[in-house]
Design an enzyme around this catalytic site. Structure first.
Site, PDB file in Angstrom:
ATOM      1  CG  HIS A 208     126.340 106.853 131.135  1.00 34.37           C
ATOM      2  ND1 HIS A 208     126.754 105.704 130.714  1.00 34.37           N
ATOM      3  CD2 HIS A 208     125.438 106.921 131.719  1.00 34.37           C
ATOM      4  CE1 HIS A 208     126.035 104.679 131.464  1.00 34.37           C
ATOM      5  NE2 HIS A 208     125.117 105.494 132.260  1.00 34.37           N
TER       6      HIS A 208
ATOM      7  CG  ASP B 186     127.951 101.786 129.105  1.00 29.76           C
ATOM      8  OD1 ASP B 186     127.439 102.698 130.054  1.00 29.76           O
ATOM      9  OD2 ASP B 186     128.909 101.270 128.935  1.00 29.76           O
TER      10      ASP B 186
ATOM     11  CE  LYS C 206     121.599 106.014 131.300  1.00 31.40           C
ATOM     12  NZ  LYS C 206     121.674 105.732 132.637  1.00 31.40           N
TER      13      LYS C 206
END
Length: 310
Positions: A140, A179, A161
């Protein structure tokens, strides 16, 4: 272990099938190809039987010059091991004898759509097999290419992020994956970062939604893959947790046995995180070139002290 089939090669490289149409589901498990030169003259001590066998102009010309009986023996010795397939880069001419042997042993014999330079075709095929058969894992995070340097951006959910990635894209850098980042181990020193196809070109921003960065910012905003050289971990700000040292030592994160330099960047309102990532990337590059700002600074201090003592 991942597997691909002979049919995958046929489709990827637009190959023509001369024999073994019903054997195209044969599995290929080895990431390198082989040119059976030594094997045609009788040396089989290190014959990689599970690799795809490539026949170029040298091999075909050698076989063509042999007598019928000698050619039958040489080819028979190799097809006896049942490699996944043979690929000839010379065209269909002069392959009648090889077609017979491969058909008899039910081995796919493939040819390139037009004659190619074997030494140029092999690296392309090797590269494809290496990537497709590489051990992989999914993590992730976000993967970016910043000034030519592949970077993983990790952190807990909601830490920022994707927002940081968006700022980097606006500054001219390229998204690789958001992702879900797929990591592939190409060698003991190399990790490749890419996407999982479903998320290709997409960036998800809280409060905004899903974006297609290519549609928004053009092709320059995205690239398909990058070699990972830095692992950056975004964390919440903790007072006195980080120190203003002259030079921070790299820690390392292990991905499938490959150690990637790792940096922690703490978040705080007003802090230019994207700018810090740019600096980290460029500073890493300078260190790889043998330059250290801290070492140069200390040399200046020492030179100043020496001058004062004179």
């Amino acid at each position: 272990m991942k597997k691909i089939t002979v049919e995958d090669l046929v489709q990827k490289f637009s190959l023509k099938v001369l024999t073994g149409e019903d054997q195209l589901q044969k599995v290929i498990t080895q990431p390198r190809v082989h040119r059976p030169g030594l094997e045609f003259v009788g040396h089989f001590d290190f014959f990689p039987t599970e690799q795809v066998q490539i026949l170029g102009r040298k091999e075909v010309t050698y076989l063509h010059k042999l007598s019928h009986e000698e050619r039958k023996l040489r080819i028979g010795n190799i097809v006896h091991y049942h490699p996944p397939c043979f690929i000839a880069t010379t065209g269909e001419e002069d392959l009648t004898y090889l077609i017979h042997h491969c058909a008899e042993q039910e081995i796919p014999l493939l040819i390139t759509s037009k004659p190619q330079i074997t030494s140029e075709f092999i690296p392309r095929l090797d590269g494809y097999l290496t990537k497709e058969l590489a051990p992989e894992m999914a993590i992730h995070g976000v993967c970016m290419n910043v000034s030519g340097i592949g970077i993983l951006i990790r952190g807990s959910s909601g830490v920022g992020k994707s927002e940081t990635a968006h700022t980097l894209i606006r500054r001219g850098h390229r998204l690789v994956a958001d992702d879900i980042v797929v990591l592939k181990r190409l060698s003991p020193q190399t990790i490749l970062g890419t996407h999982d196809e479903k998320t290709k070109e997409f960036l998800a921003l809280r409060s905004i939604g899903l974006l297609n960065v290519v549609r928004l910012y053009g092709r320059k905003a995205f690239q398909d893959e990058t070699r990972i050289t830095l692992d950056i971990h975004l964390t919440k700000w903790e007072k006195d947790a980080l120190y203003n040292e002259l030079e921070q030592e790299f820690h390392y994160t292990d991905y499938m046995g490959v150690k990637i330099p790792s940096i922690e960047i703490q978040l705080q309102p007003g802090r230019d995180v994207a700018g810090l990532i740019e600096v980290a990337a460029n500073n890493w590059y300078l260190k790889e070139q043998g330059y250290s700002a801290a070492e140069e600074f200390m040399r200046r201090i020492e030179a100043d002290i020496t001058k004062s003592d004179m």
